[in-house]
Design an enzyme around this catalytic site. Sequence first.
Site, PDB file in Angstrom:
ATOM      1  N   TYR A 139      29.079  57.113  60.745  1.00 54.66           N
ATOM      2  CA  TYR A 139      29.449  58.463  61.025  1.00 54.66           C
ATOM      3  C   TYR A 139      31.051  58.369  60.843  1.00 54.66           C
ATOM      4  O   TYR A 139      31.770  57.664  61.452  1.00 54.66           O
ATOM      5  CB  TYR A 139      29.151  59.142  62.433  1.00 54.66           C
ATOM      6  CG  TYR A 139      29.903  60.234  62.725  1.00 54.66           C
ATOM      7  CD1 TYR A 139      29.298  61.375  62.060  1.00 54.66           C
ATOM      8  CD2 TYR A 139      30.921  60.456  63.624  1.00 54.66           C
ATOM      9  CE1 TYR A 139      29.912  62.559  62.421  1.00 54.66           C
ATOM     10  CE2 TYR A 139      31.508  61.807  63.718  1.00 54.66           C
ATOM     11  CZ  TYR A 139      30.888  63.009  63.128  1.00 54.66           C
ATOM     12  OH  TYR A 139      31.634  64.224  63.206  1.00 54.66           O
ATOM     13  N   HIS A 161      37.626  73.313  57.506  1.00 52.30           N
ATOM     14  CA  HIS A 161      38.132  73.362  58.859  1.00 52.30           C
ATOM     15  C   HIS A 161      39.383  74.153  58.984  1.00 52.30           C
ATOM     16  O   HIS A 161      39.937  74.367  60.236  1.00 52.30           O
ATOM     17  CB  HIS A 161      38.284  72.211  59.599  1.00 52.30           C
ATOM     18  CG  HIS A 161      37.035  71.319  60.048  1.00 52.30           C
ATOM     19  ND1 HIS A 161      36.055  71.336  58.994  1.00 52.30           N
ATOM     20  CD2 HIS A 161      36.416  71.241  61.058  1.00 52.30           C
ATOM     21  CE1 HIS A 161      34.720  70.750  59.612  1.00 52.30           C
ATOM     22  NE2 HIS A 161      35.230  70.564  60.706  1.00 52.30           N
ATOM     23  N   ASN A 212      40.785  65.490  64.221  1.00 54.37           N
ATOM     24  CA  ASN A 212      39.852  65.344  65.483  1.00 54.37           C
ATOM     25  C   ASN A 212      40.917  64.700  66.515  1.00 54.37           C
ATOM     26  O   ASN A 212      41.186  63.669  66.293  1.00 54.37           O
ATOM     27  CB  ASN A 212      38.744  64.219  65.191  1.00 54.37           C
ATOM     28  CG  ASN A 212      37.485  64.520  66.042  1.00 54.37           C
ATOM     29  OD1 ASN A 212      37.872  64.021  67.345  1.00 54.37           O
ATOM     30  ND2 ASN A 212      36.696  65.038  65.627  1.00 54.37           N
ATOM     31  N   TYR A 215      58.052  84.765 105.678  1.00 54.29           N
ATOM     32  CA  TYR A 215      57.276  83.905 105.100  1.00 54.29           C
ATOM     33  C   TYR A 215      58.081  83.431 103.440  1.00 54.29           C
ATOM     34  O   TYR A 215      57.990  82.352 103.036  1.00 54.29           O
ATOM     35  CB  TYR A 215      56.090  84.239 104.788  1.00 54.29           C
ATOM     36  CG  TYR A 215      54.875  83.852 106.025  1.00 54.29           C
ATOM     37  CD1 TYR A 215      55.746  83.574 107.346  1.00 54.29           C
ATOM     38  CD2 TYR A 215      53.760  83.956 106.045  1.00 54.29           C
ATOM     39  CE1 TYR A 215      54.780  83.568 108.373  1.00 54.29           C
ATOM     40  CE2 TYR A 215      52.899  83.720 107.188  1.00 54.29           C
ATOM     41  CZ  TYR A 215      53.484  83.535 108.287  1.00 54.29           C
ATOM     42  OH  TYR A 215      52.879  83.682 109.527  1.00 54.29           O
ATOM     43  N   ARG A 260      60.886  81.340 104.736  1.00 54.95           N
ATOM     44  CA  ARG A 260      60.837  80.177 105.649  1.00 54.95           C
ATOM     45  C   ARG A 260      59.749  79.202 105.105  1.00 54.95           C
ATOM     46  O   ARG A 260      59.836  78.034 105.456  1.00 54.95           O
ATOM     47  CB  ARG A 260      59.975  80.925 107.024  1.00 54.95           C
ATOM     48  CG  ARG A 260      59.827  79.839 108.181  1.00 54.95           C
ATOM     49  CD  ARG A 260      59.444  80.206 109.454  1.00 54.95           C
ATOM     50  NE  ARG A 260      59.192  81.552 109.474  1.00 54.95           N
ATOM     51  CZ  ARG A 260      57.999  82.054 110.356  1.00 54.95           C
ATOM     52  NH1 ARG A 260      57.263  81.140 110.970  1.00 54.95           N
ATOM     53  NH2 ARG A 260      57.502  83.285 110.246  1.00 54.95           N
ATOM     54  N   PHE A 295      37.902  63.198  72.254  1.00 55.74           N
ATOM     55  CA  PHE A 295      38.614  64.724  71.699  1.00 55.74           C
ATOM     56  C   PHE A 295      38.286  65.680  72.713  1.00 55.74           C
ATOM     57  O   PHE A 295      39.086  66.584  72.567  1.00 55.74           O
ATOM     58  CB  PHE A 295      37.995  64.769  70.464  1.00 55.74           C
ATOM     59  CG  PHE A 295      36.452  64.830  70.281  1.00 55.74           C
ATOM     60  CD1 PHE A 295      35.772  65.878  71.245  1.00 55.74           C
ATOM     61  CD2 PHE A 295      35.713  63.858  69.893  1.00 55.74           C
ATOM     62  CE1 PHE A 295      34.227  65.761  71.274  1.00 55.74           C
ATOM     63  CE2 PHE A 295      34.151  63.914  69.970  1.00 55.74           C
ATOM     64  CZ  PHE A 295      33.614  64.982  70.675  1.00 55.74           C
ATOM     65  N   GLU A 342      27.603  70.518  69.240  1.00 54.02           N
ATOM     66  CA  GLU A 342      28.705  70.606  70.137  1.00 54.02           C
ATOM     67  C   GLU A 342      28.617  71.930  71.130  1.00 54.02           C
ATOM     68  O   GLU A 342      29.144  72.670  70.909  1.00 54.02           O
ATOM     69  CB  GLU A 342      30.017  70.811  69.422  1.00 54.02           C
ATOM     70  CG  GLU A 342      30.443  69.871  68.334  1.00 54.02           C
ATOM     71  CD  GLU A 342      31.164  69.981  67.166  1.00 54.02           C
ATOM     72  OE1 GLU A 342      32.124  70.920  67.186  1.00 54.02           O
ATOM     73  OE2 GLU A 342      31.375  68.916  66.219  1.00 54.02           O
TER      74      GLU A 342
END
Length: 534
Positions: free
Chosen positions: A54, A84, A201, A285, A288, A345, A431
């Site tokens: 792969y 992409h 990636n 507050y 403080r 990734f 995915e």
Amino acid sequence: MTRVVLDGESLSVAEVVAVAREDAPVEVSDAARERVREARARVEAVLDTDEAVYGLNTGFGELVDTRIPRDRVSELQTNLVRSHSAGTGGDLPREAVRALLLTRVNALVKGYSGVREVVVDHLLTLLNEGVHPVVPSRGSLGASGDLAPLAHVALLLLGDGAADVDRADGDPERRTGDEALAAAGLEPLSLRAKEGLALINGTQLSVGLAALLVHDAEQLCRAADAAGALTTEVTMGSTVPVEAAIQEVRPHVGQAASARAVRRLCAGSEIVESHRNCDRVQDAYSIRCLPQVHGAVRDAVAHLRAAVKTELNSATDNPLVFPVGEVSRHTSGTDAADVVSGGNFHGEVLALRLDYVRSALTELAAIAERRVDRLLNPNVQEPHLPPFLAADSGVESGLMIAQYTAASCVAECRSVSTPATDTTPVSGGQEDHVSMSATSAYAARRTLDWARTVVGIELLCAAEAAEFVEDGLAHGDGTGAVYDAVRELVDPLDSDRPLAGDIDACESLVASGALDAAVGEALGSPADTWDRDR
């Protein structure tokens, strides 16, 4: 200017800022270069075995089971980058692109990505020659990393896409990819096995943005302490709540740091001493509890910094290429190298902490806005302060609407309070869980910018309130520097005037680092460490 040397192990937030914003030159260490060459040799050896692996000779995502002939591997990598490059939205700003380039190179030179040395050198040249790929800001899911933005960077290496090229007059010129490469003295690359995937990636957009955010958030925390200290002083508030003994019995690191900062800022203040024995029992507050609130924000930012420090020096692409024997043999496999698919990734470690910091910065803005109200609101102001700090109250509105603007900014912070860490399955369900880490980074950046405006408004209002303190009483060692820094940019309000420029000036005082520098000089400390122990 100090040169940043990348070795895959020691890149810091400060170095990211130096390269992204100050154009510090970059090089790669000899040892890291050797690791790059060794990793590439492992990839070539795997290809020689002709086994299906792969990322080297298969399809991607849902197409993982499709085998690619060796004579089409380069075509595969080129098509990967082009397909992409599907980003949209406004372009990333220059500093974000530079941070992305820098962090991508540092990940590659760890020696587990398998790219050729020439790929690293092309990216380095882009940085050092001021050639910045045009990268649309939207499209990343934070797994498999920041695919679309990184693909637009890789696209430039092919001679495609576009880039902004720095010019001597300071205005960049947008050029086509091949023209931009030529301006940097580069030829387009023909990507080889693994290189397209290694380039796109990873988490480099997310971590680059997060690194810049950490720097700015730490700066904002110091500015908020400075603004809060000046407000405490000019409203005749007590500095007892910042005493060390109180913090020591609840020893959170951030709380102690903010309390220490206010003590240093107010040290020597005649204004504070003038009412030391008054009959007031407690402050509100927002004054403080400054150490407890500001300190919690500091701790949230520190939590993000820890993740960023690790991520900057991590291998985050997939698959990773290891020497034979470094992983279990059943997980990968050829006799040439261990090529292992994993999930480095995935940006969850950044996404969660970015969402946390966004919530924390919203609280920083909220408490600063409440102190602004105490400076201006006639229903809660101290007797020595006129309503809305107007010179002629009633006829004039003074700084009344500055608090409106602060309240609007707090509402903006809260409008993005929903965590960005959501998920939408992609790639045919392969995915099926993503981090949205880049989305978290963008939201955190917007929140920081709004919070910085609120702190700038507090600085503006606190400096104006100082004009009504009894004559002759001196500010503290640090609060005096804060007051002077504001007054170098903004004159006292002698009548109503448009406030937009004053607010912008005070915000820029924080963003530029000028406030840090002024306080650091007054306290005898480096600009970014004045809040620490001497």
